[in-house]
Motif scaffolding. Sequence first.
Motif, short mmCIF file in Angstrom:
data_model
loop_
_atom_site.label_atom_id
_atom_site.label_comp_id
_atom_site.label_asym_id
_atom_site.label_seq_id
_atom_site.Cartn_x
_atom_site.Cartn_y
_atom_site.Cartn_z
N UNK A 102 0.84 -1.19 0.00
CA UNK A 102 0.00 0.00 0.00
C UNK A 102 0.88 1.25 0.00
N UNK A 103 0.66 2.08 -1.00
CA UNK A 103 1.38 3.36 -1.10
C UNK A 103 0.36 4.46 -0.87
N UNK A 104 0.33 4.97 0.35
CA UNK A 104 -0.78 5.82 0.80
C UNK A 104 -0.42 7.30 0.92
N UNK A 105 0.85 7.63 0.76
CA UNK A 105 1.27 9.02 0.96
C UNK A 105 1.85 9.59 -0.32
N UNK A 134 -0.53 -7.06 4.65
CA UNK A 134 -0.58 -5.68 4.20
C UNK A 134 0.71 -4.97 4.59
N UNK A 135 1.45 -4.47 3.59
CA UNK A 135 2.74 -3.81 3.81
C UNK A 135 2.64 -2.36 3.34
N UNK A 136 2.89 -1.43 4.25
CA UNK A 136 2.89 -0.01 3.92
C UNK A 136 4.31 0.42 3.56
N UNK A 137 4.45 1.17 2.48
CA UNK A 137 5.75 1.69 2.08
C UNK A 137 5.71 3.22 2.11
N UNK A 138 6.88 3.83 2.19
CA UNK A 138 6.94 5.29 2.22
C UNK A 138 8.30 5.76 2.68
N UNK A 172 4.90 -2.11 8.29
CA UNK A 172 5.37 -0.85 7.68
C UNK A 172 6.88 -0.92 7.48
N UNK A 173 7.29 -0.60 6.24
CA UNK A 173 8.72 -0.50 5.95
C UNK A 173 9.07 0.94 5.59
N UNK A 174 8.19 1.87 5.95
CA UNK A 174 8.40 3.28 5.62
C UNK A 174 9.69 3.80 6.23
#
Length: 774
Positions: free
Chosen positions: A600-603, A631-635, A656-658
């Motif tokens: 998920x690329x949310x930003x 679910x993996x968040x990136x940023x 999250x790997x942000x």
Amino acid sequence: MELKLFKPIIYTAMWGIQSFFHQDHTSSSGFILACHRVRQSRNVAFTPLYGLEINEAKFEKTIRAILGAKYVPVTLADVSSRIENPKREKWFCVTFDDAYKELTSTALPILKRYGVPSTLFVVSSFAYGTGKMWWLEVEKAIQEKSELTVSAFRRQIRLPCNTEAEKRRAFLIIDRVLQLVTPTSIGKVVDDLTGYSIGTSQSITKENCMNWDDLRRATRNFDVEIGAHSNSHFNLKLVNNKILRSEVEVSRDAIKDEIGIRPYSFAYPYGAATEREAAVIKDAGFTLGLTMQTGLALLSEGQFRVSRLDVNSAVATKEYFEVFGSGLIDKIKGYFFPIRNEINRINESGIPLLGQSKTDSNDSIEMYQPQTENKLVIVGPRRLRGALVFRLAAGLTLRIINRVVGYLRFRSDAVREKKSRHVMFVHFETALGSAVHATPMFEVLKKHSPEIIITVACSQPMFDVLQHNPYIGRVVKVVNPVSGIIRSWLDLWKLSSDKNYDCVLIGPGNNNGSISAAVSTTGLKPLVGLSPLIGLLDTRYSYNIGESVIYNNLNILKFFGCYSNSPVEPSVFFSRENVKYAVSLLIEQGCQNGKPILALITQTSGGQPTKWHSNKFVELADKFADQGFEVVFTGTAAEVESIDQIRKAMRNQSISVAGRTSICELAALLCHCDLAISLDTGPMHVARSVGLPMVVIAPAWQPDFEWLPIECPQIEIIRKNDIFCRHCRKLFCQTMNCISDITVIEVYNAAIALLGKYPSALSNKQARVSRLVA
């Protein structure tokens, strides 16, 4: 005295200069003349479509001038071979778009008298009498009625049509509104506007266009070929793939059924086409595609995007066509493309209230923006002339410095041949998307000319994107001239001391005065690419705002004789260490083997209206977590706090790997995912570059063909095109209606459908990694 009275004198002088020096500025030896209507002169004040028509006398004078310049008339069937194998014999051919009825009594007899063949490009629905010539209906309605009301996107605009100025203003506003409407919706908007019945609409088409009987008679009585011009005269750049193929194939089959000959040539409605449209007409069996881009018939755009010369823009003198055929006019115009593109961008944000009226202000142009119904005053012709003079003076000054420094450093003032071996690319893009979209250049050039050694001078993030690219010999980090021109110049000077480069290419994303100044003062030459400084570059290419960013990047490779008609996807390569780190990071965060992974690329980086509501991402992430997805968040590190807020609001666990990956590590990590859902932002382009199936939540603030991967089968784009403020190009938006209206269920359903086509499989992940690992 009007400028048009000086045109014959100007072109006669240019012809004299060109003849004296015997200079031929192009390898082409011919051109294609594009016409629409040829009719008798009309004594009518309101003629908004004057650009589509020419009177008989001027048309005949133009043909005589071309023949007087020693051009030989040929058929369109001969064009492909003549473009591929230019001869010294000068040639031309004549084409007519839309096949207007009066051509059989005006233009065609003239051409027959002079022994000139021609091609009629037919809109098949017009020939059947069922098509909609909306521009003629709007012209007729404005002439007949005292007021019109435009209804579109839940808005209404009342337009008085009493005086000539009001009529011109009404037509321009209507034309602008219809540019914002999807092509398939234009018919309804025009019907509501004019109030004409279907019978009246069809009668206008039948009165103005040839039917199939007329076309058959024309082929018997005159030296005429029939080409395709689509089925409905939609702007093909703005329709989906299904409609595009239908428009092309239905028109092809109709001509074959009615005329008995399968057409080989296709003229694009509205005169413009991207790689997608060119690929479709090629697949449909056509061998030639014609645009309305002004120029000689060259292979610079390939045989499916050949330029033409609009008969209305030509000067009916022998000297004009002598100069035009030499390529000198195209070369001179090339220096002024920055100003022209600036004007085009202005026209995209509004339209002149009085069009080309002689009474318009010389200092500013008053513009009307339909989406806000506000008036906006922008830079006018006088300031544009000032900008032109400044850019020309700066460009010529830096060119002199470039030549002097080059002579002192390299003891040569001769421009090298285009058979270059050591090539330097200059790239100072600051946006991640721009950096990713530049990568196809190196692949295409290296595959076309393996002997070329490529060096790239760049700053962040370009360095991170290119450091493992196998098509590049050397990537050197240089200070961006925009942030420090002296330090940048010193870096470039040192770099150019190490190796004597054969040419320097400045890409479209570097169209900046500081960059041009830093590069030119090192003495390297020839300079090729884009610059706002007129006269600086040895070979200048223009940025085409009607094409994608990738297309504009590939366009400068024409310098090497390198042309790419098929779409080329970007690629971000990475090392094996990047792969190991990405896998260990997923394991460290608790990613379980066997579970499908959703990235998920949310930003976004901010500024542009591309953000989606956080609560929608919460709901969407929980839906996939409920279905067994990891679910993996990136940023970036700056986005950690915003991402954590979304994660805390979720019912399920997430990862999250942000802030913990570089660009190459992010590319390697995305290769191990099964699906991505992303906003229109930089990491989305990285996901595209690795070939990951993805749903993109996209705004409508700019045309989709510029940045979005509209031609990628594994990517589904959710975008609200039917919105009033579409293509507003606002960098900041308070409402963001175009993206706020996108629902969670739309995105979820699109993602599930995509997984049905591209299911989760270990082999797919391994294939992505093996393709991109350096």
